[in-house]
Design a protein around this motif. Structure first.
Motif, PDB file in Angstrom:
ATOM      1  N   ALA A  85      -5.461   3.683  -1.984  1.00 47.74           N
ATOM      2  CA  ALA A  85      -4.201   3.168  -1.459  1.00 47.74           C
ATOM      3  C   ALA A  85      -4.004   3.594  -0.016  1.00 47.74           C
ATOM      4  N   ARG A  86      -4.415   4.806   0.320  1.00 50.66           N
ATOM      5  CA  ARG A  86      -4.291   5.273   1.708  1.00 50.66           C
ATOM      6  C   ARG A  86      -5.236   4.515   2.634  1.00 50.66           C
ATOM      7  N   ARG A  87      -6.439   4.204   2.139  1.00 46.99           N
ATOM      8  CA  ARG A  87      -7.363   3.386   2.938  1.00 46.99           C
ATOM      9  C   ARG A  87      -6.779   1.998   3.171  1.00 46.99           C
ATOM     10  N   ASP A  88      -6.199   1.431   2.114  1.00 46.92           N
ATOM     11  CA  ASP A  88      -5.580   0.118   2.248  1.00 46.92           C
ATOM     12  C   ASP A  88      -4.430   0.144   3.248  1.00 46.92           C
ATOM     13  N   ALA A  89      -3.671   1.236   3.229  1.00 51.34           N
ATOM     14  CA  ALA A  89      -2.552   1.358   4.167  1.00 51.34           C
ATOM     15  C   ALA A  89      -3.047   1.430   5.602  1.00 51.34           C
ATOM     16  N   ARG A  90      -4.117   2.178   5.834  1.00 53.86           N
ATOM     17  CA  ARG A  90      -4.668   2.266   7.189  1.00 53.86           C
ATOM     18  C   ARG A  90      -5.167   0.898   7.656  1.00 53.86           C
ATOM     19  N   GLN A  91      -5.837   0.164   6.746  1.00 53.53           N
ATOM     20  CA  GLN A  91      -6.325  -1.167   7.100  1.00 53.53           C
ATOM     21  C   GLN A  91      -5.161  -2.110   7.384  1.00 53.53           C
ATOM     22  N   ALA A  92      -4.119  -2.019   6.563  1.00 52.75           N
ATOM     23  CA  ALA A  92      -2.954  -2.877   6.752  1.00 52.75           C
ATOM     24  C   ALA A  92      -2.241  -2.557   8.058  1.00 52.75           C
ATOM     25  N   GLU A  93      -2.208  -1.288   8.423  1.00 51.64           N
ATOM     26  CA  GLU A  93      -1.610  -0.900   9.702  1.00 51.64           C
ATOM     27  C   GLU A  93      -2.388  -1.511  10.870  1.00 51.64           C
ATOM     28  N   ASN A  94      -3.718  -1.462  10.768  1.00 51.97           N
ATOM     29  CA  ASN A  94      -4.548  -2.072  11.814  1.00 51.97           C
ATOM     30  C   ASN A  94      -4.332  -3.581  11.874  1.00 51.97           C
ATOM     31  N   ASP A  95      -4.312  -4.211  10.689  1.00 49.46           N
ATOM     32  CA  ASP A  95      -4.103  -5.656  10.636  1.00 49.46           C
ATOM     33  C   ASP A  95      -2.739  -6.031  11.220  1.00 49.46           C
ATOM     34  N   LEU A  96      -1.739  -5.243  10.894  1.00 51.89           N
ATOM     35  CA  LEU A  96      -0.402  -5.521  11.397  1.00 51.89           C
ATOM     36  C   LEU A  96      -0.346  -5.372  12.908  1.00 51.89           C
ATOM     37  N   ALA A 115       0.834  -1.213   0.000  1.00 49.01           N
ATOM     38  CA  ALA A 115       0.000   0.000   0.000  1.00 49.01           C
ATOM     39  C   ALA A 115       0.861   1.253   0.000  1.00 49.01           C
ATOM     40  N   ILE A 116       1.919   1.243   0.777  1.00 47.11           N
ATOM     41  CA  ILE A 116       2.822   2.399   0.827  1.00 47.11           C
ATOM     42  C   ILE A 116       3.462   2.620  -0.544  1.00 47.11           C
ATOM     43  N   SER A 117       3.851   1.540  -1.195  1.00 48.37           N
ATOM     44  CA  SER A 117       4.443   1.647  -2.530  1.00 48.37           C
ATOM     45  C   SER A 117       3.450   2.249  -3.515  1.00 48.37           C
ATOM     46  N   ARG A 118       2.174   1.819  -3.411  1.00 47.68           N
ATOM     47  CA  ARG A 118       1.155   2.372  -4.306  1.00 47.68           C
ATOM     48  C   ARG A 118       0.893   3.841  -4.001  1.00 47.68           C
ATOM     49  N   ILE A 119       0.936   4.223  -2.735  1.00 45.13           N
ATOM     50  CA  ILE A 119       0.759   5.631  -2.370  1.00 45.13           C
ATOM     51  C   ILE A 119       1.853   6.470  -3.015  1.00 45.13           C
ATOM     52  N   ASP A 147       3.538  10.360  -7.054  1.00 41.25           N
ATOM     53  CA  ASP A 147       4.443  10.770  -8.134  1.00 41.25           C
ATOM     54  C   ASP A 147       3.661  11.008  -9.426  1.00 41.25           C
ATOM     55  N   LYS A 148       2.711  10.118  -9.694  1.00 42.09           N
ATOM     56  CA  LYS A 148       1.917  10.255 -10.916  1.00 42.09           C
ATOM     57  C   LYS A 148       1.054  11.508 -10.863  1.00 42.09           C
ATOM     58  N   LEU A 149       0.474  11.775  -9.687  1.00 46.34           N
ATOM     59  CA  LEU A 149      -0.360  12.961  -9.527  1.00 46.34           C
ATOM     60  C   LEU A 149       0.460  14.230  -9.742  1.00 46.34           C
TER      61      LEU A 149
END
Length: 212
Positions: free
Chosen positions: A180-191, A135-139, A144-146
């Motif tokens: 991607a930021r939502r996924d990162a927050r979810q992954a942080e919780n899961d971790l 998720a961090i990589s996608r962010i 960069d793309k934005l």
């Protein structure tokens, strides 16, 4: 408990063996069946493993020595069917094929299950960490793309159609960035939860199996 363990790994064991060449031409012609049997016992293989070796060696005209193989396999099993090995096998995520005697399983299986519990929670931590890294990589990629698209929009000489197309892409990238930021927050919780669970499981098992 023994039935659950054996049933759970049976399909995996079959899948892993299917289509595998278990011995090379050199091994077949060398005929070191005692050595092969010992290693298979040490690895917890069932007696039917000999059939796989026989099939692998048949094309080289080499036949197995069942007596030497099975006798040596029993020697290997004596080392395999211990609590030390059970814990190690479980912690490495290896399957158990029900090869130990009932008396040996009294020590082997509880240790194997403890090892499996640790393996499962450690895998959960690893999976959550991998998801967070992704998720961090996608962010970073979307940011960069934005930025690149915003620079493109500021260029001179663009037609209205070109500007509209760039703005549409900017909106898409912003949406991807939010996801991607939502996924990162979810992954942080899961971790965080996985790490808590891992600490609890390891705390319960403690130093029961020495340093590991």
């Amino acid at each position: 408990m023994r039935f659950v363990i054996v049933a759970a790994v049976a399909a995996t064991g079959v899948a892993l063996l299917a289509g595998c060449t278990t011995m090379t031409k050199e091994q077949c012609l060398a005929g070191a069946w005692g050595e092969k049997g010992y290693q298979d016992g040490l690895s917890g293989y069932r007696p039917s493993r000999l059939d796989d070796h026989a099939q692998a060696c048949a094309k080289y005209g080499a036949a197995p020595n069942p007596s030497a193989y099975l006798s040596a396999r029993e020697d290997g099993l004596r080392t395999y069917c211990t609590w030390e090995s059970g814990f190690r096998q479980g912690r490495q995520g290896n399957s158990y094929g029900g090869v130990c005697s009932p008396a040996e399983e009294r020590d082997f299986l509880p240790a194997y299950e403890d090892g499996r519990r640790i393996y499962v929670v450690e895998q959960a931590v690893s999976s959550a960490q991998s998801a967070l890294n992704s998720a961090i990589s996608r962010i970073e990629s979307r940011e960069d793309k934005l930025e690149a698209k915003q620079r493109e929009l500021r260029q001179d000489g663009l037609t209205d159609e070109e500007r509209d197309r760039i703005r549409d892409r900017i909106r898409e990238v912003r949406g991807e960035l939010q996801e991607a930021r939502r996924d990162a927050r979810q992954a942080e919780n899961d971790l965080r939860h996985a790490e808590i669970e891992a600490r609890l499981v390891i705390g319960v098992i403690g130093g029961r199996y020495g340093v590991w």
